[in-house]
Design an enzyme around this catalytic site. Sequence first.
Site, PDB file in Angstrom:
ATOM      1  N   GLU A 195       0.846  -1.213   0.000  1.00 38.60           N
ATOM      2  CA  GLU A 195       0.000   0.000   0.000  1.00 38.60           C
ATOM      3  C   GLU A 195       0.878   1.259   0.000  1.00 38.60           C
ATOM      4  OE1 GLU A 195      -3.282  -0.199   2.831  1.00 38.60           O
ATOM      5  OE2 GLU A 195      -4.150  -1.872   1.733  1.00 38.60           O
ATOM      6  N   GLU A 317      -4.758  -8.842  -0.516  1.00 38.97           N
ATOM      7  CA  GLU A 317      -5.594  -8.593   0.664  1.00 38.97           C
ATOM      8  C   GLU A 317      -7.044  -8.509   0.215  1.00 38.97           C
ATOM      9  OE1 GLU A 317      -4.494  -5.432   3.397  1.00 38.97           O
ATOM     10  OE2 GLU A 317      -2.355  -5.838   3.081  1.00 38.97           O
TER      11      GLU A 317
END
Length: 514
Positions: A195, A317
């Site tokens: 991220e 994820e």
Amino acid sequence: MRNKLLFSSVLLAASVSLSAQTSATITVHADQGTQIIPKEIYGQFAEHLGTCIYGGLWVGENSNIPNTNGYRTDVFNALKELQIPVLRWPGGCFADEYHWMDGIGPKADRPKMVNNNWGGTIEDNSFGTHEFLNLCEMLGCEPYISGNVGSGTVEELAKWVEYMTSNGDSPMANLRRKNGRDQAWNVKYLGVGNESWGCGGSMRPEYYADLYRRYSTYCRNYDGNSLFKIASGASDYDYNWTKVLMDRVGGRMHGLSLHYYTVTGWNGSKGSATQFSKDDYYWTMGKCLEIEDVIKKHCTIMDEYDKNKRIALMLDEWGTWWDEEPGTIHGHLYQQNTLRDAFVASLSFDIFHKYTDRLKMANIAQIVNVLQSMILTNDKGIVLTPTYYAFKMYKVHQDATYLPLDLDCKIMDVRDHRKVPMISATASKNKDGKIHISMSNIDADNAQEIIINLPNIKARKAVGEILTSSNLTDYNSFDNPNNVKLAPFKEVKINKEELKIKLPPKSIVTIELQ
Ligand code: AHR
């Protein structure tokens, strides 16, 4: 071809009037399978977050909780049963603050750190590289290391790779030997940041693309180990991130990640994991199904730059994200898990199976005690969640050949203008030629009779398992650990090339044809 089938099924759903009892028809094309469902679609994710590692996977050798070399025995045995193909670690957001050298050597000498992302908990680094990679070996799964780009250095990541995978007379290999491990581990998957648009460094895609190029240059292949390097990818609907990475990094990455959570929103309450209305449930199904459109759009961008599909999409994820359980530590993301969560798992797999020409891995968040976990633990024992049972039921599809199917069923309009088909299904043929069909009856109130057409297949017998419960809000607790569990499923009638199946309301079933 696949999209055309899907389109036609939607049209048919609107136009075909099915007989009084039959609420859905499925045609499984057993002779049209070409694509293998990579087992890595059933991957897991373990982060230093809450009690995922400490108390979940690891209690240490001196714990009163039964353990094998520090690994919780009850959790380990339950995970072994799931045939986990790949495990991502150490984060998530934690990965970009993690300094691997703090987690090697004698435990008493390992420095502590503050886990800034997750409640400010003090991390003692007693679970580090050796503990993780040895666990993967014991579970028989591939490790997926998530490297620190946000707050680390190129040198640090390069040395970590050398430490784990070099078998030569190299400084890092010798350090590893000094710490008790002679042979290098096999480490295939390496994430270069996580991220990076957010907790991994708040970067713009253009800047991260350059950093990826720089960091990945120095992550070498040692002694026959071949790294599969994964660039930090987009969140949900951020198609520009994918575009920029494909444009500026391209073939320098083997995989590009994507994160998608079934969540109401990032601000304010996400809703209770256990107390929700039927309307909330259907909304959740709609949000979960939206991942198909998100995957398609990211794939379309990737196709523009990579027609031969050399670069994999890695959904590293995914899963549900609810409010933390009342009374638990803020920032530990501990949530209960109901039958609704199991549906998010089954529906997601049904979608993932369709895109494995590009989608090569998916890692649910997370394995134990965090978000949509497989297992919840306390000091006395464990609870297997409904999601655990969905994974167990679906493991037959790992590495099997995906079989395309047509599906005609009722479609419901739900909140936020989403449409939810009342049946979801997937089918595959394994290496022994056995066909497995998984079906979810999303309808909360009505049983559905399904006709399954199997052109050119004559099944003699169908055996199956079902996951259901009296209420969608049902879950397993330490007081009532078997409230939601698998049971044998027998409601199948076979007539030549046709099966007739009655699916109870809110149920998930997998059958094996014999
Ligand atoms: O899974 C919890 C967190 O969600 C991860 O650490 C992060 O990558 C994502 O935002």
